[in-house]
Scaffold this motif. Structure first.
Motif, PDB file in Angstrom:
ATOM      1  N   PRO A 125       0.759  -1.372   0.120  1.00  0.00           N
ATOM      2  CA  PRO A 125      -0.092  -0.131   0.029  1.00  0.00           C
ATOM      3  C   PRO A 125       0.801   1.261   0.002  1.00  0.00           C
ATOM      4  N   ARG A 126       0.552   2.199  -1.027  1.00  0.00           N
ATOM      5  CA  ARG A 126       1.420   3.568  -1.034  1.00  0.00           C
ATOM      6  C   ARG A 126       0.485   4.626  -0.917  1.00  0.00           C
ATOM      7  N   GLY A 127      -0.669   4.492  -0.395  1.00  0.00           N
ATOM      8  CA  GLY A 127      -1.720   5.527  -0.302  1.00  0.00           C
ATOM      9  C   GLY A 127      -1.232   6.398   0.829  1.00  0.00           C
ATOM     10  N   LEU A 128      -1.645   7.629   1.100  1.00  0.00           N
ATOM     11  CA  LEU A 128      -1.323   8.518   1.883  1.00  0.00           C
ATOM     12  C   LEU A 128      -1.796   8.051   3.392  1.00  0.00           C
ATOM     13  N   GLY A 129      -2.613   7.595   3.528  1.00  0.00           N
ATOM     14  CA  GLY A 129      -2.878   7.022   5.062  1.00  0.00           C
ATOM     15  C   GLY A 129      -1.877   5.764   5.548  1.00  0.00           C
ATOM     16  N   ALA A 130      -1.677   4.723   4.296  1.00  0.00           N
ATOM     17  CA  ALA A 130      -0.645   3.807   4.948  1.00  0.00           C
ATOM     18  C   ALA A 130       0.649   4.539   4.993  1.00  0.00           C
ATOM     19  N   ALA A 131       1.065   5.350   4.254  1.00  0.00           N
ATOM     20  CA  ALA A 131       2.261   6.137   4.440  1.00  0.00           C
ATOM     21  C   ALA A 131       2.404   6.743   5.953  1.00  0.00           C
ATOM     22  N   VAL A 132       1.245   7.306   6.504  1.00  0.00           N
ATOM     23  CA  VAL A 132       1.503   7.998   7.684  1.00  0.00           C
ATOM     24  C   VAL A 132       1.333   6.924   8.706  1.00  0.00           C
ATOM     25  N   ARG A 133       0.726   5.826   8.636  1.00  0.00           N
ATOM     26  CA  ARG A 133       0.653   4.816   9.260  1.00  0.00           C
ATOM     27  C   ARG A 133       2.066   4.411   9.685  1.00  0.00           C
ATOM     28  N   ARG A 134       2.981   4.274   8.668  1.00  0.00           N
ATOM     29  CA  ARG A 134       4.335   3.901   8.748  1.00  0.00           C
ATOM     30  C   ARG A 134       5.293   4.517   9.589  1.00  0.00           C
ATOM     31  N   LEU A 135       4.825   5.955   9.726  1.00  0.00           N
ATOM     32  CA  LEU A 135       5.550   6.671  10.578  1.00  0.00           C
ATOM     33  C   LEU A 135       5.332   6.421  12.104  1.00  0.00           C
ATOM     34  N   MET A 136       4.424   5.460  12.276  1.00  0.00           N
ATOM     35  CA  MET A 136       3.986   5.085  13.740  1.00  0.00           C
ATOM     36  C   MET A 136       4.875   3.950  14.336  1.00  0.00           C
ATOM     37  N   PRO A 137       4.957   3.898  15.652  1.00  0.00           N
ATOM     38  CA  PRO A 137       5.505   2.854  16.280  1.00  0.00           C
ATOM     39  C   PRO A 137       4.637   1.453  16.154  1.00  0.00           C
ATOM     40  N   ALA A 138       5.093   0.277  15.987  1.00  0.00           N
ATOM     41  CA  ALA A 138       4.300  -0.859  15.686  1.00  0.00           C
ATOM     42  C   ALA A 138       3.374  -1.071  16.980  1.00  0.00           C
TER      43      ALA A 138
ATOM     44  N   VAL B 258       4.404  15.369   4.233  1.00  0.00           N
ATOM     45  CA  VAL B 258       5.655  14.787   3.118  1.00  0.00           C
ATOM     46  C   VAL B 258       6.975  15.298   3.744  1.00  0.00           C
ATOM     47  N   VAL B 259       6.997  16.135   4.440  1.00  0.00           N
ATOM     48  CA  VAL B 259       8.260  16.432   5.117  1.00  0.00           C
ATOM     49  C   VAL B 259       8.693  15.482   6.095  1.00  0.00           C
ATOM     50  N   LEU B 260       7.595  15.063   6.884  1.00  0.00           N
ATOM     51  CA  LEU B 260       7.939  13.579   7.716  1.00  0.00           C
ATOM     52  C   LEU B 260       8.398  12.499   6.988  1.00  0.00           C
ATOM     53  N   LEU B 261       7.553  12.378   5.972  1.00  0.00           N
ATOM     54  CA  LEU B 261       7.622  10.886   5.302  1.00  0.00           C
ATOM     55  C   LEU B 261       9.087  11.115   4.605  1.00  0.00           C
ATOM     56  N   ARG B 262       9.508  12.145   4.219  1.00  0.00           N
ATOM     57  CA  ARG B 262      10.832  12.423   3.587  1.00  0.00           C
ATOM     58  C   ARG B 262      12.055  11.852   4.529  1.00  0.00           C
ATOM     59  N   ARG B 263      11.752  12.366   5.817  1.00  0.00           N
ATOM     60  CA  ARG B 263      12.943  11.992   6.800  1.00  0.00           C
ATOM     61  C   ARG B 263      12.875  10.696   7.218  1.00  0.00           C
ATOM     62  N   SER B 264      11.829   9.972   6.898  1.00  0.00           N
ATOM     63  CA  SER B 264      12.067   8.365   7.249  1.00  0.00           C
ATOM     64  C   SER B 264      11.951   7.773   5.769  1.00  0.00           C
ATOM     65  N   ASP B 265      12.238   8.205   4.801  1.00  0.00           N
ATOM     66  CA  ASP B 265      12.327   7.537   3.759  1.00  0.00           C
ATOM     67  C   ASP B 265      11.195   6.709   3.295  1.00  0.00           C
ATOM     68  N   ILE B 266       9.896   7.025   3.661  1.00  0.00           N
ATOM     69  CA  ILE B 266       8.666   6.550   3.291  1.00  0.00           C
ATOM     70  C   ILE B 266       8.085   7.024   1.973  1.00  0.00           C
ATOM     71  N   PRO B 267       7.915   6.149   1.151  1.00  0.00           N
ATOM     72  CA  PRO B 267       7.445   6.552  -0.424  1.00  0.00           C
ATOM     73  C   PRO B 267       5.955   6.831  -0.356  1.00  0.00           C
ATOM     74  N   LEU B 268       5.546   7.189  -1.530  1.00  0.00           N
ATOM     75  CA  LEU B 268       4.028   7.537  -1.887  1.00  0.00           C
ATOM     76  C   LEU B 268       3.670   7.436  -3.226  1.00  0.00           C
ATOM     77  N   ASP B 269       2.582   6.899  -3.438  1.00  0.00           N
ATOM     78  CA  ASP B 269       2.161   6.857  -4.813  1.00  0.00           C
ATOM     79  C   ASP B 269       1.389   8.294  -5.332  1.00  0.00           C
ATOM     80  N   TYR B 270       2.250   9.027  -5.959  1.00  0.00           N
ATOM     81  CA  TYR B 270       1.698  10.470  -6.410  1.00  0.00           C
ATOM     82  C   TYR B 270       0.993  10.397  -7.448  1.00  0.00           C
ATOM     83  N   GLY B 271       1.015   9.324  -8.216  1.00  0.00           N
ATOM     84  CA  GLY B 271      -0.443   9.426  -9.261  1.00  0.00           C
ATOM     85  C   GLY B 271      -1.662   9.219  -8.533  1.00  0.00           C
ATOM     86  N   LEU B 272      -1.643   8.180  -7.726  1.00  0.00           N
ATOM     87  CA  LEU B 272      -2.835   8.055  -6.723  1.00  0.00           C
ATOM     88  C   LEU B 272      -3.120   9.306  -6.182  1.00  0.00           C
ATOM     89  N   LEU B 273      -2.307  10.041  -5.464  1.00  0.00           N
ATOM     90  CA  LEU B 273      -2.657  11.238  -4.837  1.00  0.00           C
ATOM     91  C   LEU B 273      -3.081  12.176  -5.754  1.00  0.00           C
TER      92      LEU B 273
END
Length: 228
Positions: free
Chosen positions: A115-128, A159-174
């Motif tokens: 999953p590369r949607g925005l919500g999934a990317a934000v979820r990966r910023l969080m602890p397990a 996006v700034v937070l995602l960049r710091r953690s190297d978490i990608p996103l599907d920008y076509g979907l966005l």
């Protein structure tokens, strides 16, 4: 007898156009192409800003395919064009910010398996197994933005937070979601998609990315069938 495929929707045209422009830039940037590096530097300046304020980007973001009129592609109305152009501009500038100084692709295609949607990317910023409330609040604030410019500004923060953690996103979907957002009922539909995407976050193996198992949260309580 064969049946002709349905013509692409405007939303899918915007999504495909965003991806088709990002991919060669991304490849060039990762290969240290001077032209791609310069293009990204220009694009980044537009992240979170109104396209009308950045005439330097008008010739860089190619909106020409949106004006095509062929047997398979109907001409778009002025309202469709304006919304499509804004969505394309916002997606490309946010991706350029995301890709800055990263050595791996920050635009990657969404799938059910990855999953590369925005919500999934934000979820990966969080602890397990847990919820980071300040990070979640950023997603919720984006989902409740009052207009598309405020939305772009709040997405920039994410996006700034995602960049710091190297978490990608599907920008076509966005990009497609940014187009849909601008129509009546669009914000509610996109918020639901982001909520489903958030709940789709599952551990991934051998990807080198941060990932966590999804847990429920009342602010994003939605069906989990569609992880876009």
């Amino acid at each position: 007898m064969t049946t002709a495929p349905a013509p692409p929707t405007v939303r899918s045209r915007v999504a495909d156009l965003a991806a088709s422009q990002i991919v060669p830039w991304q490849q060039g940037y990762l290969s240290d192409s001077s032209a791609a590096v310069a293009a990204l530097a220009r694009l980044r300046r537009g992240a979170g800003r109104n396209a009308a304020e950045m005439p330097d980007l008008w010739g860089l973001v190619d909106t020409g395919p949106l004006h095509e009129n062929t047997p398979d592609l109907r001409p778009l109305s002025e309202a469709e064009l304006a919304r499509a152009e804004d969505a394309l501009y916002t997606a490309l500038t946010l991706w350029a910010l995301h890709q800055q100084s990263r050595g791996t692709p920050m635009h990657r295609t969404h799938s059910r398996e990855q999953p590369r949607g925005l919500g999934a990317a934000v979820r990966r910023l969080m602890p397990a197994g847990g919820i980071d409330e300040p990070v979640l609040k950023r997603l919720v604030r984006a989902g409740t933005a009052s207009d598309s410019l405020v939305l772009a500004q709040r997405l920039r923060e994410i996006v700034v937070l995602l960049r710091r953690s190297d978490i990608p996103l599907d920008y076509g979907l966005l990009a497609g979601q940014l187009y849909a957002w601008q129509w009546p009922g669009g914000p509610e539909s996109v918020r639901r998609s982001w909520g489903r995407s958030f709940h789709s976050g599952r551990p991934t193996r051998n990807t080198g990315e941060n990932s966590t198992a999804a847990t429920s949260h009342p602010d994003l309580d939605t069906d989990t069938k569609d992880a876009s």
